[in-house]
Design an enzyme around this catalytic site. Sequence first.
Site, PDB file in Angstrom:
ATOM      1  N   LYS A   1       0.854  -1.195   0.000  1.00 23.22           N
ATOM      2  CA  LYS A   1       0.000   0.000   0.000  1.00 23.22           C
ATOM      3  C   LYS A   1       0.885   1.239   0.000  1.00 23.22           C
ATOM      4  CE  LYS A   1       0.955   1.382   4.374  1.00 23.22           C
ATOM      5  NZ  LYS A   1       1.598   2.676   4.706  1.00 23.22           N
TER       6      LYS A   1
ATOM      7  N   ASP B   1      -2.549  -1.118  10.311  1.00 23.33           N
ATOM      8  CA  ASP B   1      -2.692  -1.129   8.848  1.00 23.33           C
ATOM      9  C   ASP B   1      -3.389  -2.388   8.334  1.00 23.33           C
ATOM     10  OD1 ASP B   1      -1.649   1.344   8.227  1.00 23.33           O
ATOM     11  OD2 ASP B   1       0.384   0.601   7.842  1.00 23.33           O
TER      12      ASP B   1
END
Length: 284
Positions: free
Chosen positions: A10, A137
């Site tokens: 990401k 996350d």
Amino acid sequence: MRIVEKAPAKINLGLDTPYNHEDGLQEWNMVMTSIDLADYIEVTTLPTEKGIHVSSNSGFLPNDQRNLTFQAAKLLKERFNIQEGVNIAINKHIPVAAGLGGGSTDAAAVLRALNKLWGLNLRLPELAALGLEVDSDVPYCVYGKTAHVFGKGERVMPIKQLPACWLVLAKPKVSVSTPSVLRQIDYENLSHPDIEGLISAIFLSDFDQIINKMGNGLEPITAERYPEILQIKERMIEFGANGAQMSGTGPTVFAICQKKSRAQRVFNSIRGFCQEVYLVHPLS
């Protein structure tokens, strides 16, 4: 039974932390997107034993309970009273300690794989809520698509995909400790990117406004210690990137380019300056 799950990296197009919670955890306000740089996680159930075994092709990863994939498997085993063991083999391509969510996306891949293998039938929001117990996350990585992420990381609202673009990622030869960066946050003087403006620009597919509204409030903290971050940014802009920014707590910097030819030029210029460089695009 065995499943191979893709675990994409990401990047943070927008990263803000408005305040600290009483428990010491950050309140986040972020826009993330996943990219086509990925690890591949092979998860095999072991009916005749109870242990969790982790292996990888990287010498930089712990293979014990410090590994987030181990923690994810242990969490599901204990929460749902699963008796059989698990073998987790990590085929690593995402750089370690790079601000790209490598450990979190691997853990999310294990949650998705074991949800299928053990027939738990958990929906993505339920998996994401469990993932928060592993790392902030992980909830985003369970979804793995462009999203507004807020709360302690558990609130993930998928939004429209980015307009077509290319990304050049460059990781300098340093590894950044996320906890050490978070400890240095001075909320009185922290800059706050316009996250709402960034989300609006993405909804409108307005590439120029996306570039204008991108921002990472933690970049000045990491860049003060590692000035090469700003050097890479400057070089990317100089060679034609539409925008450039640090991802997460760093040290990886990404350039965003509307045209592949321009991204290729940035990629070629950075390769002589930095060993780990990748030319990728956002996942659609």
